[in-house]
Motif scaffolding. Structure first.
Motif, PDB file in Angstrom:
ATOM      1  N   CYS A   1       0.847  -1.198   0.000  1.00  0.00           N
ATOM      2  CA  CYS A   1       0.000   0.000   0.000  1.00  0.00           C
ATOM      3  C   CYS A   1       0.878   1.242   0.000  1.00  0.00           C
ATOM      4  CB  CYS A   1      -0.891   0.058   1.247  1.00  0.00           C
ATOM      5  SG  CYS A   1      -2.391  -0.944   1.171  1.00  0.00           S
TER       6      CYS A   1
ATOM      7  N   PRO B   1       1.137   4.888   1.791  1.00  0.00           N
ATOM      8  CA  PRO B   1       0.703   5.254   3.148  1.00  0.00           C
ATOM      9  C   PRO B   1      -0.695   5.836   3.227  1.00  0.00           C
ATOM     10  CG  PRO B   1       2.997   5.860   2.839  1.00  0.00           C
ATOM     11  CD  PRO B   1       2.497   5.399   1.505  1.00  0.00           C
TER      12      PRO B   1
ATOM     13  N   PHE C   1      -3.185   3.032   3.065  1.00  0.00           N
ATOM     14  CA  PHE C   1      -3.136   2.207   4.265  1.00  0.00           C
ATOM     15  C   PHE C   1      -3.805   2.914   5.435  1.00  0.00           C
ATOM     16  CE2 PHE C   1      -0.444   0.279   7.799  1.00  0.00           C
ATOM     17  CZ  PHE C   1      -1.173  -0.895   7.821  1.00  0.00           C
ATOM     18  N   ALA C   2      -3.650   4.235   5.512  1.00  0.00           N
ATOM     19  CA  ALA C   2      -4.308   5.003   6.572  1.00  0.00           C
ATOM     20  C   ALA C   2      -5.824   4.867   6.470  1.00  0.00           C
ATOM     21  CB  ALA C   2      -3.906   6.473   6.491  1.00  0.00           C
TER      22      ALA C   2
ATOM     23  N   LEU D   1       4.948  -0.819   2.713  1.00  0.00           N
ATOM     24  CA  LEU D   1       4.521   0.562   2.497  1.00  0.00           C
ATOM     25  C   LEU D   1       5.604   1.279   1.717  1.00  0.00           C
ATOM     26  CD1 LEU D   1       3.180   1.416   6.074  1.00  0.00           C
ATOM     27  CD2 LEU D   1       1.845   0.725   4.084  1.00  0.00           C
TER      28      LEU D   1
ATOM     29  N   VAL E   1       6.593   7.451   5.429  1.00  0.00           N
ATOM     30  CA  VAL E   1       5.717   6.733   6.356  1.00  0.00           C
ATOM     31  C   VAL E   1       5.919   7.328   7.741  1.00  0.00           C
ATOM     32  CG1 VAL E   1       5.036   4.484   7.251  1.00  0.00           C
ATOM     33  CG2 VAL E   1       6.023   4.668   4.946  1.00  0.00           C
TER      34      VAL E   1
ATOM     35  N   LEU F   1       1.221   6.735  11.804  1.00  0.00           N
ATOM     36  CA  LEU F   1       0.654   5.638  11.019  1.00  0.00           C
ATOM     37  C   LEU F   1       1.234   4.305  11.464  1.00  0.00           C
ATOM     38  CD1 LEU F   1      -1.127   4.843   8.583  1.00  0.00           C
ATOM     39  CD2 LEU F   1       0.892   5.104   7.143  1.00  0.00           C
ATOM     40  N   LEU F   2       2.517   4.268  11.744  1.00  0.00           N
ATOM     41  CA  LEU F   2       3.153   3.017  12.168  1.00  0.00           C
ATOM     42  C   LEU F   2       2.642   2.565  13.526  1.00  0.00           C
ATOM     43  CD1 LEU F   2       6.838   3.696  11.045  1.00  0.00           C
ATOM     44  CD2 LEU F   2       5.141   2.230   9.934  1.00  0.00           C
TER      45      LEU F   2
ATOM     46  N   SER G   1       8.653  -0.588   5.626  1.00  0.00           N
ATOM     47  CA  SER G   1       8.743   0.595   4.786  1.00  0.00           C
ATOM     48  C   SER G   1       9.820   0.337   3.734  1.00  0.00           C
ATOM     49  CB  SER G   1       9.112   1.820   5.631  1.00  0.00           C
ATOM     50  OG  SER G   1       9.337   2.940   4.818  1.00  0.00           O
TER      51      SER G   1
ATOM     52  N   GLN H   1       0.843  14.155  11.391  1.00  0.00           N
ATOM     53  CA  GLN H   1       1.744  14.385  10.264  1.00  0.00           C
ATOM     54  C   GLN H   1       2.304  15.789  10.374  1.00  0.00           C
ATOM     55  OE1 GLN H   1      -0.120  13.875   6.416  1.00  0.00           O
ATOM     56  NE2 GLN H   1       1.801  13.870   5.296  1.00  0.00           N
TER      57      GLN H   1
ATOM     58  N   LYS I   1       2.289  11.535  -2.430  1.00  0.00           N
ATOM     59  CA  LYS I   1       3.359  12.211  -1.697  1.00  0.00           C
ATOM     60  C   LYS I   1       2.909  13.621  -1.330  1.00  0.00           C
ATOM     61  CE  LYS I   1       7.262   9.797  -3.831  1.00  0.00           C
ATOM     62  NZ  LYS I   1       8.508   9.953  -4.620  1.00  0.00           N
TER      63      LYS I   1
END
Length: 510
Positions: A263, A265, A268-269, A291, A296, A300-301, A315, A427, A493
């Motif tokens: 995925c 990121p 995946f989120a 990922l 990343v 998220l992790l 990652s 973020q 991105k």
């Protein structure tokens, strides 16, 4: 060096009637996959495809498309991935740059581009399609015949039933793939990979993920799907056009019984949001999630480890020119105290060093041949600034993203991971805004971990904590709380230009 095609065909011969590819109602065993690749190659050779012929390729990622692409390469041709939505001028520039003798496209794409009414409809929806049917090349169409397919075009389905080639030569140094990465209409730029560079990269990734029977890999990405096939696993594909961020419940449901997936990121989120909200159960049996394509973040992790405690989150760091370069587990990334973003140790065979200005230079057997029309590469200048922490790569930032304030050069990637680890922050992105004396003001945009949090309180808390994670010379001039960071491209991105525009508008409204 490993030849992608001969390695895959050897697996097909060894695995026989074991399942290889599955998507919707399409099913292929390894025996069937090998037979169709060899048949397609034989049919193309009989029709006149010669070694080195380039084939403009616009076929969706599904089993028939995979067979056609691999058959082209097995026949000695080169697949040139073409985005029909790039616009007529850029498409024409790329066409002139690659000089293809063949084109392979969906029959629907031929039909839509051939008829004036459908071209107008596509244009109203923002898609300017090139006239595929008028390209002065040999044509192959995928899918059932539709009006608009050029006279004399070959059917991909019929090619796959041609008498098979008895042998496919090992040709690791032969050109296999051309992918456009950047460039303007005046100067398009394309990466050229060989069968050997692709084979090397895919085998490295398969080894890192411990791929093999009876694993099930769920993805529409060749970078993980092809290693699965070479390793003898089952590659399952999500329905075409299913975007995890748009329909995370359906996507997550498709991960049932899957051992590996990939995925970006942002997608995946969205899947984690659906799991956290109880809209779908966390997939059981998922051993690896890869990922890549964008940074990343630690938030998220942390969420991933909580929602999927038995899954290894990896990652992947790499680029079109050389993939993969390094991997880092969620545990290693979260344990890294900073500054910078841990990319991990170079994978087997990959070599990394730093240029005098700190730019990361990488090389290895998975390095592309070079850029089309340019001299071969011996190593790739990544554009990333980095430091080497023992045998591990730590990314500091992009050269082009550097912010200049007074006499200080500020690299956003050096600080963004540490800021994103602050309480309440999901973020963090640093950008430079025009300053009054020609240099830049440093602006920090943060996304709250809790959308209901008070923006004023979060901004104040972040400002108070920044001296503990950011060097004094790099402290932001302003902190902005935003609902989301603008993104760009299929890998989502951060779009720093769009973020600058957003922050400048917020600053003007104050």
């Amino acid at each position: 060096m490993t030849d992608l095609i001969t390695a895959l065909l050897a697996t097909c011969d060894a695995r026989g009637d074991a399942p290889a590819l599955r998507a919707d109602s399409a099913r292929l065993t390894y025996r069937g996959l090998g037979a169709r690749i060899r048949a397609t190659a034989a049919g193309l050779r009989a029709a006149g495809l010669a070694d080195g012929d380039r084939v403009l390729f616009s076929v969706r990622p599904e089993p028939a498309g995979v067979v056609l692409a691999l058959g082209i390469v097995a026949a000695g041709g080169t697949v040139v991935f073409a985005d029909p939505g790039a616009g007529p001028e850029l498409f024409a520039a790329r066409l002139a740059h690659t000089g293809p003798r063949w084109a392979a496209a969906e029959s629907l794409l031929y039909g839509v581009s051939a008829w004036r009414a459908t071209r107008r409809l596509a244009r109203r929806r923002g898609v300017l399609l090139p006239a595929y049917d008028r390209l002065p090349v040999r044509h192959v169409y995928a899918g059932r015949w539709l009006p608009g397919v050029p006279r004399g075009a070959l059917s991909a389905a019929r090619l796959a039933r041609f008498p098979e080639l008895s042998t496919v030569d090992d040709a690791a140094d032969r050109e296999a793939l051309v992918v456009f990465t950047s460039g303007t209409t005046a100067a398009p730029r394309a990466v050229v990979h060989t069968r050997g560079s692709l084979g090397a990269g895919l085998s490295v990734l398969a080894g890192r993920c411990a791929l093999g029977p009876p694993d099930v890999v769920h993805t529409d990405q060749l970078m993980l799907g092809l290693p699965a096939l070479v390793a003898g696993a089952l590659w399952t594909m999500p329905p075409y056009g299913l975007a995890p961020a748009a329909d995370p419940v359906r996507y997550a449901a498709g991960l049932t019984g899957v051992s590996h997936t990939f995925c970006v990121p942002a997608d995946f989120a969205a899947v984690l949001d659906a799991i956290d909200a109880g809209r779908v159960a966390a997939p059981g049996g998922l051993r690896h999630i890869l990922l890549g394509g964008a940074p990343v973040g630690p938030s998220l992790l942390r969420r991933a480890r909580q929602a999927l405690p038995g899954t290894e989150i990896l990652s992947v760091y790499g680029m079109t020119e050389i993939l993969p370069v390094a991997t880092a587990s969620a545990e290693d990334k979260l344990a890294h105290p900073g500054p910078g973003d841990l990319a991990g140790a170079p994978l087997p065979g990959v070599r990394a060093r730093l240029a005098d200005d700190g730019e990361l230079l990488v090389s290895g057997p998975n390095l592309c041949l070079g850029y089309l029309g340019e001299p071969p590469l011996t190593e790739h200048a990544t554009g990333d600034l980095a430091r080497l922490d023992g045998d591990r790569i730590v990314l500091i930032g992009r050269k082009k993203d550097m912010i200049i304030r007074g006499r200080v050069n500020i690299y956003p990637g050096l600080y963004e991971p540490a800021i994103a680890r602050l309480d309440g922050v999901a973020q963090a992105v640093l950008v430079g805004l025009p300053g009054p004396f020609g240099d830049e003001r440093v602006a920090l945009a943060v996304v709250p971990a809790d959308p209901a949090a008070s923006p004023e309180r979060l901004a104040a808390a972040v400002r108070a904590a920044l001296p503990g994670v950011v060097d004094a010379g790099a402290l932001p001039d302003a902190v902005y709380v935003v609902a989301a960071i603008p993104v760009a491209g299929r890998t989502s991105k951060p779009d720093r230009d769009a973020l600058r525009t957003l922050l400048e508008a917020q600053c003007a409204s104050r």
